[in-house]
Design a protein around this motif. Sequence first.
Motif, PDB file in Angstrom:
ATOM      1  N   UNK A  69      59.794 -18.459  -3.237  1.00 17.57           N
ATOM      2  CA  UNK A  69      61.152 -18.626  -3.753  1.00 17.57           C
ATOM      3  C   UNK A  69      61.468 -17.604  -4.836  1.00 17.57           C
ATOM      4  N   UNK A  70      60.425 -17.040  -5.440  1.00 15.83           N
ATOM      5  CA  UNK A  70      60.651 -16.143  -6.572  1.00 15.83           C
ATOM      6  C   UNK A  70      60.724 -14.683  -6.140  1.00 15.83           C
ATOM      7  N   UNK A  71      59.719 -14.213  -5.398  1.00 20.42           N
ATOM      8  CA  UNK A  71      59.661 -12.790  -5.084  1.00 20.42           C
ATOM      9  C   UNK A  71      59.914 -12.502  -3.609  1.00 20.42           C
ATOM     10  N   UNK A  72      60.008 -13.552  -2.777  1.00 24.44           N
ATOM     11  CA  UNK A  72      60.336 -13.346  -1.381  1.00 24.44           C
ATOM     12  C   UNK A  72      59.160 -12.939  -0.514  1.00 24.44           C
ATOM     13  N   UNK A  73      57.970 -12.895  -1.082  1.00 23.61           N
ATOM     14  CA  UNK A  73      56.771 -12.553  -0.310  1.00 23.61           C
ATOM     15  C   UNK A  73      56.586 -13.547   0.827  1.00 23.61           C
ATOM     16  N   UNK A  74      56.215 -13.036   2.016  1.00 26.52           N
ATOM     17  CA  UNK A  74      56.013 -13.906   3.178  1.00 26.52           C
ATOM     18  C   UNK A  74      54.525 -14.011   3.492  1.00 26.52           C
ATOM     19  N   UNK A  75      54.102 -15.221   3.833  1.00 28.90           N
ATOM     20  CA  UNK A  75      52.717 -15.453   4.233  1.00 28.90           C
ATOM     21  C   UNK A  75      52.702 -16.060   5.626  1.00 28.90           C
ATOM     22  N   UNK A  76      51.900 -15.475   6.504  1.00 31.19           N
ATOM     23  CA  UNK A  76      51.754 -16.013   7.848  1.00 31.19           C
ATOM     24  C   UNK A  76      50.396 -16.692   7.983  1.00 31.19           C
ATOM     25  N   UNK A  77      50.399 -17.797   8.720  1.00 25.71           N
ATOM     26  CA  UNK A  77      49.129 -18.430   9.057  1.00 25.71           C
ATOM     27  C   UNK A  77      48.372 -17.514  10.018  1.00 25.71           C
ATOM     28  N   UNK A  78      47.046 -17.692  10.068  1.00 25.05           N
ATOM     29  CA  UNK A  78      46.227 -16.883  10.984  1.00 25.05           C
ATOM     30  C   UNK A  78      46.738 -16.954  12.415  1.00 25.05           C
ATOM     31  N   UNK A  79      47.066 -18.183  12.840  1.00 31.87           N
ATOM     32  CA  UNK A  79      47.491 -18.369  14.228  1.00 31.87           C
ATOM     33  C   UNK A  79      48.814 -17.651  14.477  1.00 31.87           C
ATOM     34  N   UNK A  80      49.709 -17.676  13.485  1.00 32.17           N
ATOM     35  CA  UNK A  80      50.995 -16.993  13.630  1.00 32.17           C
ATOM     36  C   UNK A  80      50.780 -15.493  13.760  1.00 32.17           C
ATOM     37  N   UNK A  81      49.914 -14.945  12.903  1.00 28.90           N
ATOM     38  CA  UNK A  81      49.628 -13.512  12.955  1.00 28.90           C
ATOM     39  C   UNK A  81      49.005 -13.137  14.299  1.00 28.90           C
ATOM     40  N   UNK A  82      48.157 -14.047  14.805  1.00 23.46           N
ATOM     41  CA  UNK A  82      47.510 -13.790  16.091  1.00 23.46           C
ATOM     42  C   UNK A  82      48.536 -13.764  17.214  1.00 23.46           C
ATOM     43  N   UNK A  83      49.480 -14.727  17.180  1.00 28.48           N
ATOM     44  CA  UNK A  83      50.502 -14.760  18.225  1.00 28.48           C
ATOM     45  C   UNK A  83      51.394 -13.519  18.171  1.00 28.48           C
ATOM     46  N   UNK A  84      51.678 -13.053  16.968  1.00 27.40           N
ATOM     47  CA  UNK A  84      52.473 -11.838  16.825  1.00 27.40           C
ATOM     48  C   UNK A  84      51.717 -10.657  17.408  1.00 27.40           C
ATOM     49  N   UNK A  85      50.399 -10.624  17.183  1.00 26.45           N
ATOM     50  CA  UNK A  85      49.563  -9.562  17.747  1.00 26.45           C
ATOM     51  C   UNK A  85      49.608  -9.602  19.268  1.00 26.45           C
TER      52      UNK A  85
END
Length: 109
Positions: A60-76
């Motif tokens: 909410x402060x800096x807008x940094x995004x974090x993806x779960x491992x599974x999400x990153x894997x699906x994007x890959x």
Amino acid sequence: MTLSERDLEQQEPVTAPAPAPSAACTSCSGGTLAAETVKAAFWEGERLVVVDGIPALVCRTCGEKYYEDETAMRLDLMRGAGFAPEKAVQSMTVPVFRFDASAGGKAGG
Ligand SMILES: [Zn+2]
């Protein structure tokens, strides 16, 4: 006398590098993270594609995004599949700008 649901709720062990939703942002150390769906752009060769509806934790402060491992894997996996044009749900026009080295840093004046 009753216990609140929060007291009964068990904390799941965090194994993924992404912080838990209740954790603070590690980028600005302190920002509150909220579970949201975001869109991200990827370069596929000379082609720019956008993936919408990605689950992420957003600070909410800096807008940094974090993806779960599974999400990153699906994007890959999606990237590995080459983002087939027929699978696109919509297209958008993206404005392209040329870097202007003479542009001032401040507006007005
Ligand atoms: Zn942050």
